[in-house]
Write a protein that holds these residues in place. Structure first.
Motif, short mmCIF file in Angstrom:
data_model
loop_
_atom_site.label_atom_id
_atom_site.label_comp_id
_atom_site.label_asym_id
_atom_site.label_seq_id
_atom_site.Cartn_x
_atom_site.Cartn_y
_atom_site.Cartn_z
N VAL A 248 0.66 -0.83 0.16
CA VAL A 248 -0.30 -0.13 -0.32
C VAL A 248 0.60 1.02 0.10
N ASN A 249 0.42 1.38 -1.01
CA ASN A 249 1.84 3.32 -1.33
C ASN A 249 1.17 4.25 -1.42
N SER A 250 -0.05 4.46 -1.71
CA SER A 250 -1.20 5.70 -2.05
C SER A 250 -1.63 6.27 -1.08
N VAL A 251 -1.96 5.40 0.13
CA VAL A 251 -3.23 5.69 1.29
C VAL A 251 -1.61 7.42 1.97
N SER A 252 -3.11 8.30 1.92
CA SER A 252 -2.57 9.29 2.62
C SER A 252 -2.94 9.25 4.81
N GLN A 253 -1.45 10.07 5.23
CA GLN A 253 -1.54 9.59 6.57
C GLN A 253 -1.55 11.08 7.19
N TYR A 254 -2.09 11.46 8.04
CA TYR A 254 -1.77 12.92 8.81
C TYR A 254 -2.10 12.37 10.35
N THR A 255 -1.23 13.36 10.88
CA THR A 255 -2.20 13.49 12.11
C THR A 255 -3.02 14.48 12.40
N PHE A 256 -4.14 14.52 13.28
CA PHE A 256 -4.94 15.22 13.33
C PHE A 256 -4.31 16.39 13.45
N LEU A 257 -3.55 16.77 14.10
CA LEU A 257 -2.60 18.15 13.93
C LEU A 257 -2.63 18.89 11.65
N ASP A 258 -1.94 18.15 11.77
CA ASP A 258 -2.14 18.47 10.16
C ASP A 258 -3.64 18.27 9.12
N VAL A 259 -4.30 17.35 9.62
CA VAL A 259 -5.65 17.59 8.94
C VAL A 259 -5.66 19.31 9.42
N VAL A 260 -5.87 19.85 10.67
CA VAL A 260 -5.97 21.01 10.79
C VAL A 260 -5.22 22.11 9.73
N ASN A 261 -4.28 21.89 9.64
CA ASN A 261 -2.83 22.36 9.40
C ASN A 261 -3.32 22.27 7.62
N ASN A 262 -3.04 21.81 6.63
CA ASN A 262 -3.83 21.52 5.99
C ASN A 262 -5.39 22.29 5.11
N GLU A 266 -3.26 27.30 7.35
CA GLU A 266 -2.12 28.78 8.00
C GLU A 266 -1.63 27.41 9.14
N LYS A 267 -0.69 27.75 9.59
CA LYS A 267 0.57 27.29 10.78
C LYS A 267 -0.13 26.75 11.81
N ILE A 268 -0.59 26.29 12.75
CA ILE A 268 -1.18 26.47 14.45
C ILE A 268 0.28 25.65 14.98
N LYS A 269 0.71 26.01 16.26
CA LYS A 269 1.62 25.58 16.51
C LYS A 269 0.39 25.09 18.00
N ILE A 270 0.77 23.81 18.29
CA ILE A 270 0.28 23.18 19.36
C ILE A 270 0.61 23.10 20.79
N ASN A 451 -2.81 34.53 20.70
CA ASN A 451 -1.88 35.58 20.50
C ASN A 451 -0.54 35.56 20.19
N LYS A 452 -0.34 34.16 20.63
CA LYS A 452 0.57 33.58 20.18
C LYS A 452 0.73 32.83 19.34
N LYS A 453 -0.14 32.26 18.75
CA LYS A 453 -0.72 31.50 17.60
C LYS A 453 -0.29 30.31 18.18
N THR A 454 -0.45 29.79 19.79
CA THR A 454 0.29 28.41 19.55
C THR A 454 -1.10 28.29 21.06
N LEU A 455 -2.35 27.52 20.66
CA LEU A 455 -3.40 26.58 20.67
C LEU A 455 -2.87 25.44 21.30
N GLY A 456 -4.19 24.75 22.20
CA GLY A 456 -4.35 24.05 22.91
C GLY A 456 -5.49 22.41 22.01
N TYR A 457 -4.72 21.58 22.05
CA TYR A 457 -5.58 20.50 21.63
C TYR A 457 -6.61 20.53 21.40
#
Length: 708
Positions: A248-262, A266-270, A451-457
Motif C-alpha cells: 500500500v503506497n498511496s494511502v493518505s497519512q495525517y496526524t490530527f494536527l496535519d488535518v487542521v493545518n492542511n 495556516e500553520k497552528i502551533k500546539i 496571540n502567540k499562535k499556539t493553541l491547545g489541542y
C-alpha cells in the motif's frame, strides 16, 4: 517422499515460476522501445507496469508464502491455495500464490479443519477445509511446517512472540488471529470502534484493515481515497514503512494536527501534550477549561456563534452608490450552498456578478444616470453638468469591478479563521452558559494562546467547525474510509468535527480507554461516541487478548487496571518470569539498576527501559547511572524518538513503545487515588514483552496487592 520433502519441492517449484516470470517481464521491458517506438506514453506506462511486477517478484521470491489451505467446495471442486503477502498469477492467469486479503484466504485465519464457509463477491461459499498448514521459510529455504489443526493457536504464536521487540511486526500477516481478521475484513460501509487492550495489535490491525480495503475495493476507489489519522509524527513515521510492506503506497497519512493545518491553510502551533501532563503531575494546571472545550457543550456554543454570523451576513441588498445590484433572494440562493462554505459561495456570487454586469451593465449604468438625468437636462451650470458626467463615468468604470463591491459587502466575514475564533472568544459570554464554564478564565487563557499562535489541542475542533462554515469541505469529502488510531485521546468535539469534515467517509476507530492518559481532554466511554456522534450507526468490537506481554506481566497489569474500573485483559498463553517487586533504597539504587541492566544484557535482551513517572525523575536516574560502561539514552519531551538499546524515559512517553525488559522506578510515586497515575502505571507495565521489574521504597496497598 515425506510431506516435508514434498513441500520443499513445491517451494522450489514456486520460486522457479517466480524466476520465469521475472525473466519474461524483463524481456518485455527490453522490447518495449522497439514495439512502441512511436508511442512514448505507452512505453512509459508499460515500463512502470512491468518494472513493478519485477520488483514485487524479486521482493517475495525468497519467501513467497507462509500458509496453505486445501478447500473442497460443496460441488467437490478442490482449491489448494498457497497464501502469501501478495497474489501472483502465472502466464495463463492461474494463481501461483494467493493474496492474504483475497476472500478465500479468510479460511486460513478463521476456520479449523472441517466444515466451513467464506464470503466471496458472488455470495457465501460452503465446503470443507481439508488442510491448514503454516510454513517456516528462512532465506529461501523451507525449514519446517505445522498443520494447524494439530496444534493450538497460542502454541503457533509462541515462536513469533518470543522474539525481540525490533522483529515482532515482520510476521504479522502470517499470524493474524481470528478476532483480528474479523475486524480487518469488515465491510467498507460500516462504522466500527475497536476497544483493544494494550498489546492486542490495534495499530497492526488498523493498518492491515486499510491494506485489505485497498485490495478489495481497488475497482471502485483509488488508494488515495483512504486515510489514516494517527496521534503524532512518530506514529506516521512508523506506518510509512509498514504500509508499503503491505503493498500500500498511496494511502493518505495525517496526524490530527496535519488535518487542521492542511484544512485551514495556516500553520497552528500546539501546546505540547506531554508538557501538559508534566504540569498536571506537578499540580500546575487547571484542566476544567480543557475538558469543556473538548465537549459537545463547547460545540453548541460555537454553533450559536455561527448561527449569529449566518443571520447577520445578509444585511439587505448589495448596493453601490444607492443602486441595488442584487436583492437578498439572490444572495441567499448562493449562500445556501452549505457544502461549498460561505467564502466559496461568495466567489460563485462574484462569478455570477461579473456575468451579470457583462449582460446587464448598460441597464445598471442607465439606472444610475436616472438619478442625475433631470438635474443634468435642466441645469445651465456647465461646471455642474461636467461634474455629473464625470460622476456617472466613474460609476460606469467602477461597476465593472463587481468583485470589490461584493467583497466590501462581506468584509466582516472575510476574516481568517483565527480572527473569527478570537472574535468568538472576546464575546464568549454571549454563547456559553456560565454554569458550564468560567468564561473569564476561558477568555484570558485562550486569548493569550491565540496571540502567540499556539493553541491547545482542545481548540482545534472549534477551528475546524468554523472553517467548515466559511471554507466548506475542500477536498476532504473525497475520502471513503478513515482509520483513526489512538482515538481514546480525542474528545467528543474532536469526533464531531472529524465526522463532519469527512462527510462521505465511514470510519474504523481504534483505541484503549485504559491508556487514555490525556483524560482531561478525551472521551470517558465509547458509548457516547456511538450515540452522540454516529447516532447509533456504529459497531463496538473488542480485542481483549494481549500478544505483547507474558501472562505473568498481564496479570499484574490487570491488578492496576481495576483501580480505574476496567476489566481484565488476557495474554496469549506465553509464560515467563514472575513480575519482580524489589524494595530498593536511594542508597542502593545505582548498584541495583546497573546489576539489573547487566542481567538483562546477559539474557540477550536488545531493548531495555527504565520507566519513571515524570521527566524530572527520569533525568535524576539518568545522572545516577549514565557512566557505567553501557550506552544509555534519556528520552525527553525534546527527544521522543526511540532508536533501540537501553533508555530511560517518563511514563507518558512510553505509550506506543515496547521493550524486551522494563524496570519501573519507584512505585511509591504513583497515587492509587489518581486515575491519571494508575493509567500511567498501567501503560508503563504493559510495555514489557518478557520481563518486568518494579522497585519501591515503602510498602503500601498497591505494593501489597501486586506482591499477592
Amino acid at each position: 517422499m515425506t510431506n516435508l520433502e514434498i513441500e520443499k519441492e513445491k517451494l522450489k517449484s514456486v520460486q522457479k515460476m517466480y524466476q520465469d516470470l521475472i525473466f519474461d517481464y524483463e524481456t518485455k521491458m527490453r522490447n518495449v522501445a522497439k514495439v512502441y517506438k512511436n508511442d512514448p506514453i505507452m512505453q512509459e506506462n508499460l515500463l512502470n507496469q512491468f518494472g513493478s511486477k519485477v520488483r514485487m517478484l524479486n521482493k517475495y521470491i525468497d519467501n513467497p508464502y507462509f500458509g496453505r489451505i486445501d478447500f473442497k467446495n460443496e460441488y467437490n471442486k478442490k482449491d489448494i491455495c498457497y497464501i502469501g503477502k501478495v497474489g501472483i498469477l502465472d502466464s495463463n492467469e492461474n494463481p501461483i500464490t494467493v493474496d492474504w486479503r483475497a476472500p478465500i484466504s479468510s479460511l486460513y485465519y478463521d476456520s479449523n479443519v472441517g466444515e466451513c464457509e467464506y464470503k466471496s463477491p458472488s455470495g457465501i461459499i460452503k465446503g470443507t477445509l481439508e488442510l491448514k498448514r503454516q510454513f517456516e521459510i528462512k532465506m529461501g529455504a523451507l525449514i519446517n511446517f505445522q498443520d494447524v489443526n494439530a496444534i493450538s493457536n497460542d502454541e503457533l504464536l509462541k515462536p513469533y512472540l518470543s522474539v525481540s521487540a525490533d522483529k515482532r511486526l515482520k510476521n504479522i500477516v502470517a499470524t493474524i488471529q481470528s478476532e483480528q481478521n474479523h475486524i480487518i475484513r469488515k465491510d467498507l460501509r460500516e462504522n466500527n470502534i475497536i476497544q483493544g487492550t494494550a498489546g492486542s495489535g490495534k495499530t497492526t490491525v488498523a493498518l492491515h484493515r486499510i491494506a485489505y480495503l485497498v485490495y478489495n475495493e481497488q475497482k471502485n476507489y483509488q488508494e488515495s481515497a483512504f486515510l489514516v489519522i494517527g496521534p503524532n509524527a512518530y506514529f506516521m513515521d512508523y506506518i510509512s514503512s509498514v504500509l508499503p510492506d503491505l503493498e500500500v503506497n498511496s494511502v493518505s497519512q495525517y496526524t490530527f494536527l496535519d488535518v487542521v493545518n492542511n484544512y485551514l491553510g495556516e500553520k497552528i502551533k500546539i501546546i505540547d501534550q506531554n508538557m501538559r501532563i508534566e504540569s498536571i503531575l506537578n499540580n500546575n494546571l487547571n484542566t476544567k477549561i480543557i475538558k469543556y472545550k473538548s465537549s459537545l457543550k463547547y460545540k453548541d456554543a460555537i454553533k450559536k456563534y455561527i448561527k449569529e454570523l449566518e443571520k447577520n451576513i445578509i444585511h439587505g441588498p448589495i448596493k453601490y452608490k444607492g443602486i441595488s445590484l442584487f436583492d437578498e433572494k439572490v444572495i441567499k440562493d448562493y449562500l445556501s450552498k452549505k457544502d461549498l462554505g460561505i467564502n466559496n459561495s461568495i466567489k460563485l456570487l462574484i462569478k455570477y456578478g461579473k456575468s451579470y454586469i457583462k449582460n446587464y451593465g448598460d441597464d445598471i449604468k442607465y439606472r444610475y444616470w436616472l438619478k442625475y438625468k433631470d438635474e443634468y437636462l435642466n441645469s445651465t451650470d456647465q461646471i455642474r453638468k461636467q461634474e455629473i458626467l464625470d460622476i456617472t463615468e466613474d460609476f460606469n468604470k467602477e461597476i465593472i469591478h463587481i468583485d470589490k463591491i461584493i467583497n466590501e459587502y462581506f468584509k466582516d466575514y472575510n476574516l481568517k479563521i483565527l480572527e473569527l475564533y478570537k472574535n468568538f472568544i472576546n464575546n464568549c459570554e454571549k454563547y456559553i452558559d456560565s454554569d458550564d464554564c468560567d468564561t473569564e478564565l476561558l477568555k484570558k487563557s485562550t486569548l493569550e494562546s491565540i496571540n502567540k499562535k499556539t493553541l491547545g489541542y482542545e481548540d482545534l475542533p472549534a477551528l475546524i467547525h468554523l472553517n467548515l462554515i466559511f471554507q466548506g469541505y475542500k477536498n476532504y469529502d473525497k475520502f471513503v474510509h478513515v482509520v483513526v488510531d489512538e482515538a481514546q485521546d480525542l474528545g467528543l468535539y474532536h469526533f464531531y468535527v472529524i465526522k463532519k469534515l469527512f462527510k462521505n467517509s465511514t470510519f474504523s476507530i481504534f483505541g484503549d480507554l485504559a491508556q487514555s492518559i490525556y483524560s482531561y481532554q478525551s472521551i470517558d466511554d465509547w458509548e457516547s461516541v456511538i450515540d452522540k456522534i454516529f447516532a447509533s450507526d456504529c459497531n463496538l468490537d473488542w480485542l481483549n487478548k494481549s500478544y505483547r506481554t507474558t501472562c505473568e506481566i498481564m496479570d499484574s497489569a490487570n491488578i492496576v487496571s481495576k483501580y480505574f474500573g476496567y476489566g481484565d485483559a488476557k495474554a496469549v498463553l506465553r509464560h515467563g518470569n514472575n513480575v519482580l517487586l524489589d524494595k530498593v533504597s536511594d542508597e542502593d539504587k545505582i548498584n541495583y539498576l546497573v546489576n539489573k541492566i547487566n542481567y538483562f544484557k546477559e539474557n540477550d535482551y536488545k531493548s531495555i527501559a527504565i520507566i519513571c513517572k515524570d521527566e524530572k525523575e527520569s533525568a535524576n536516574i539518568y545522572k545516577l547511572i549514565k557512566n557505567n560502561n553501557f550506552d544509555i539514552d534519556l528520552i525527553t519531551n525534546k527527544n521522543t524518538k526511540y532508536n533501540g538499546g537501553i533508555c530511560i524515559l517518563p511514563s507518558y512517553l512510553s505509550k506506543g513503545l515496547e521493550f524486551d525488559a522494563v524496570i519501573i522506578n519507584d512505585l511509591d510515586n504513583y497515587d492509587i487515588k489518581s486515575m491519571l497515575d494508575m493509567k500511567l502505571l498501567y501503560v508503563s507495565m504493559t510495555r514489557a514483552l518478557h520481563e518486568l521489574i518494579i522497585t519501591y521504597q515503602k510498602e503500601n496497598e498497591l505494593v501489597n496487592n501486586l506482591i499477592d
